[in-house]
Design a protein around this motif. Structure first.
Motif, PDB file in Angstrom:
ATOM      1  N   LEU A 151     -21.384  -8.385  -9.454  1.00  0.00           N
ATOM      2  CA  LEU A 151     -20.987  -9.257  -8.734  1.00  0.00           C
ATOM      3  C   LEU A 151     -21.731  -8.674  -7.411  1.00  0.00           C
ATOM      4  O   LEU A 151     -20.614  -7.615  -7.215  1.00  0.00           O
ATOM      5  N   THR A 152     -21.475  -9.122  -6.315  1.00  0.00           N
ATOM      6  CA  THR A 152     -21.880  -9.188  -4.879  1.00  0.00           C
ATOM      7  C   THR A 152     -20.502  -7.941  -4.700  1.00  0.00           C
ATOM      8  O   THR A 152     -20.183  -7.130  -3.827  1.00  0.00           O
ATOM      9  N   THR A 153     -19.405  -9.477  -5.476  1.00  0.00           N
ATOM     10  CA  THR A 153     -18.129  -8.805  -5.224  1.00  0.00           C
ATOM     11  C   THR A 153     -16.919  -7.064  -5.277  1.00  0.00           C
ATOM     12  O   THR A 153     -16.586  -6.947  -5.072  1.00  0.00           O
ATOM     13  N   THR A 154     -18.061  -6.839  -7.115  1.00  0.00           N
ATOM     14  CA  THR A 154     -17.121  -5.979  -7.545  1.00  0.00           C
ATOM     15  C   THR A 154     -18.469  -4.408  -6.955  1.00  0.00           C
ATOM     16  O   THR A 154     -17.640  -3.874  -7.134  1.00  0.00           O
ATOM     17  N   MET A 155     -19.347  -4.648  -6.107  1.00  0.00           N
ATOM     18  CA  MET A 155     -20.369  -3.581  -6.102  1.00  0.00           C
ATOM     19  C   MET A 155     -19.348  -2.344  -4.634  1.00  0.00           C
ATOM     20  O   MET A 155     -19.437  -1.076  -5.596  1.00  0.00           O
ATOM     21  N   GLY A 156     -18.243  -2.752  -4.383  1.00  0.00           N
ATOM     22  CA  GLY A 156     -17.729  -2.015  -4.069  1.00  0.00           C
ATOM     23  C   GLY A 156     -17.042  -1.196  -4.697  1.00  0.00           C
ATOM     24  O   GLY A 156     -16.335   0.015  -3.903  1.00  0.00           O
ATOM     25  N   VAL A 157     -16.665  -0.957  -5.818  1.00  0.00           N
ATOM     26  CA  VAL A 157     -15.744  -0.215  -5.877  1.00  0.00           C
ATOM     27  C   VAL A 157     -16.554   0.645  -6.831  1.00  0.00           C
ATOM     28  O   VAL A 157     -15.781   1.806  -7.098  1.00  0.00           O
ATOM     29  N   GLU A 159     -17.865   2.977  -4.560  1.00  0.00           N
ATOM     30  CA  GLU A 159     -18.104   3.424  -3.790  1.00  0.00           C
ATOM     31  C   GLU A 159     -16.832   4.138  -3.491  1.00  0.00           C
ATOM     32  O   GLU A 159     -16.067   5.941  -3.702  1.00  0.00           O
ATOM     33  N   GLU A 160     -15.670   2.978  -4.219  1.00  0.00           N
ATOM     34  CA  GLU A 160     -14.151   4.092  -4.259  1.00  0.00           C
ATOM     35  C   GLU A 160     -14.594   4.964  -5.709  1.00  0.00           C
ATOM     36  O   GLU A 160     -13.412   5.643  -5.670  1.00  0.00           O
ATOM     37  N   VAL A 161     -15.810   4.841  -6.246  1.00  0.00           N
ATOM     38  CA  VAL A 161     -15.397   5.612  -7.785  1.00  0.00           C
ATOM     39  C   VAL A 161     -15.817   7.375  -7.037  1.00  0.00           C
ATOM     40  O   VAL A 161     -15.556   8.137  -7.133  1.00  0.00           O
ATOM     41  N   VAL A 162     -16.884   6.719  -6.172  1.00  0.00           N
ATOM     42  CA  VAL A 162     -17.386   8.358  -5.441  1.00  0.00           C
ATOM     43  C   VAL A 162     -16.356   8.531  -4.942  1.00  0.00           C
ATOM     44  O   VAL A 162     -15.863   9.988  -4.926  1.00  0.00           O
ATOM     45  N   LYS A 163     -15.016   8.086  -3.987  1.00  0.00           N
ATOM     46  CA  LYS A 163     -14.345   8.405  -2.972  1.00  0.00           C
ATOM     47  C   LYS A 163     -13.260   9.494  -3.716  1.00  0.00           C
ATOM     48  O   LYS A 163     -13.635  10.859  -3.615  1.00  0.00           O
ATOM     49  N   ASP A 185     -31.192   0.639  -3.854  1.00  0.00           N
ATOM     50  CA  ASP A 185     -31.345   3.107  -3.961  1.00  0.00           C
ATOM     51  C   ASP A 185     -30.526   2.876  -2.498  1.00  0.00           C
ATOM     52  O   ASP A 185     -29.772   3.917  -2.178  1.00  0.00           O
ATOM     53  N   ALA A 186     -30.863   1.640  -1.506  1.00  0.00           N
ATOM     54  CA  ALA A 186     -29.843   1.908  -0.301  1.00  0.00           C
ATOM     55  C   ALA A 186     -28.807   2.235  -0.169  1.00  0.00           C
ATOM     56  O   ALA A 186     -28.150   2.492   0.193  1.00  0.00           O
ATOM     57  N   PHE A 187     -28.291   1.168  -1.153  1.00  0.00           N
ATOM     58  CA  PHE A 187     -26.702   1.142  -1.692  1.00  0.00           C
ATOM     59  C   PHE A 187     -26.225   2.147  -2.392  1.00  0.00           C
ATOM     60  O   PHE A 187     -25.225   3.117  -1.909  1.00  0.00           O
ATOM     61  N   CYS A 188     -26.562   2.481  -2.523  1.00  0.00           N
ATOM     62  CA  CYS A 188     -26.849   3.603  -3.839  1.00  0.00           C
ATOM     63  C   CYS A 188     -26.420   5.493  -2.738  1.00  0.00           C
ATOM     64  O   CYS A 188     -25.579   6.016  -2.817  1.00  0.00           O
ATOM     65  N   LYS A 189     -27.420   5.385  -1.776  1.00  0.00           N
ATOM     66  CA  LYS A 189     -27.373   6.343  -0.773  1.00  0.00           C
ATOM     67  C   LYS A 189     -25.965   6.041   0.146  1.00  0.00           C
ATOM     68  O   LYS A 189     -25.536   7.479   0.570  1.00  0.00           O
ATOM     69  N   LYS A 190     -25.778   4.781   0.636  1.00  0.00           N
ATOM     70  CA  LYS A 190     -24.692   4.206   1.350  1.00  0.00           C
ATOM     71  C   LYS A 190     -23.277   4.993   0.926  1.00  0.00           C
ATOM     72  O   LYS A 190     -22.249   5.829   1.556  1.00  0.00           O
ATOM     73  N   ILE A 191     -23.227   5.214  -0.491  1.00  0.00           N
ATOM     74  CA  ILE A 191     -21.903   5.130  -0.653  1.00  0.00           C
ATOM     75  C   ILE A 191     -22.185   6.620  -1.170  1.00  0.00           C
ATOM     76  O   ILE A 191     -21.021   6.724  -1.953  1.00  0.00           O
ATOM     77  N   GLY A 192     -22.876   7.103  -1.179  1.00  0.00           N
ATOM     78  CA  GLY A 192     -23.467   8.298  -1.580  1.00  0.00           C
ATOM     79  C   GLY A 192     -22.971   8.725  -3.203  1.00  0.00           C
ATOM     80  O   GLY A 192     -22.607   9.778  -3.785  1.00  0.00           O
TER      81      GLY A 192
END
Ligand code: B1M
Length: 213
Positions: A151-157, A159-163, A185-192
């Motif tokens: 879900l586009t609404t859950t992909m942000g989670v 980034e939280e895992v990376v942090k 891939d772009a999202f992957c790079k963005k969130i580290g």
């Protein structure tokens, strides 16, 4: 190849006929059709058609759920055939669908493919909180954290895992892999995160390369 049989698998999956799907998958295996072909041209073809109809409002949640059950049961039949013969454990991953997200078919395929490469998988299920991934990785000594989101609404989670991995001081000890329809891939790079892969088979290849590097 018996394309009629693959079409039959796809059509019965769309109708949610799990028992028949399992029988047809067995028949396809008996006929010597490769497990990858059965997965891609039979099961996933059916699931993609259901997905398109769901999006178009032609089918609703109950129909999608029974198709999903047929998909999972059919895929389970392929599991032994997708495992490399005599494979030894090469490492450990914790895997789950991120918090707020209940989709598990792709996650289950990733699990199957990782296990096929000799990777031990701790399956945390769906709706998994970032802390659970981090605590499991620490307690169970996982070298990989594998995250799925649909879900586009859950992909942000993700980034939280990376942090949280950074905050817990384990970021250099684990590789974080991501996948699922809305991420790239772009999202992957963005969130580290360390790797994005578009499907379960390539996730298993990349996971193996991380563990054997
Ligand atoms: Co939902 N759903 N769903 N759904 N569902 C989608 C994702 C959606 C795209 C449908 C649509 O409207 N077009 C849409 C999301 C839109 C968006 O966010 N942009 C959507 C929605 C909106 C919803 C609800 C909100 C609907 C509602 O209630 N109104 C709701 C949310 C519930 C929640 O999670 N909180 C919901 C519910 C459901 C069901 C419960 C009915 C059911 C899930 C059943 C289950 O999983 N047990 C369901 C399903 C089945 C779908 C679709 C139809 C199919 C998803 C699927 O399993 N595909 C889907 C439409 C679609 O994707 N076309 C849709 C097959 C599976 C093999 O593919 O999971 O993408 P996938 O996995 C792939 C790759 O992505 C990759 O490998 C797999 C292939 O090898 N991959 C990884 C996945 N994870 C990976 C991790 C990796 C690497 C690769 O590394 C770690």
């Amino acid at each position: 190849m018996n394309t009629e049989l693959l079409k039959n698998i796809s059509e019965n999956l769309q109708k949610g006929r799990a028992k028949l799907v399992k029988e047809l998958v067995q028949q396809a295996l008996d006929e010597g059709i490769s497990p990858e072909t059965i997965l891609n041209e039979g099961l996933l073809d059916g699931m993609n058609i259901v997905g398109g109809k769901f999006k178009a409002g032609e089918v609703y949640v109950p129909e999608v759920l029974i198709a999903a059950r047929a998909m999972n049961q059919g895929a389970q039949m392929l599991k032994p055939y997708l495992e490399e013969a005599g494979v030894q454990s090469i490492g450990r991953a914790c895997l789950g669908t991120v918090q707020g997200d209940l989709h598990d078919i792709g996650k289950n395929l990733v699990k199957m493919m990782l296990e096929g490469k000799g990777i031990e998988v701790i399956d945390l299920g769906t709706d998994v909180a970032p802390e659970t991934f981090i605590n499991t990785a620490i307690e169970q000594d996982c070298q990989l954290i594998c995250l799925s989101a649909l879900l586009t609404t859950t992909m942000g989670v993700m980034e939280e895992v990376v942090k949280k991995a950074e905050e817990a001081g384990i970021r250099d000890k684990v590789k974080i892999m991501i996948g699922g329809a809305p991420v790239d891939d772009a999202f992957c790079k963005k969130i580290g995160a360390d790797a994005y892969t578009p499907d379960a088979a390539s996730a298993a290849d990349v996971a193996k390369s991380f563990l054997t590097a």
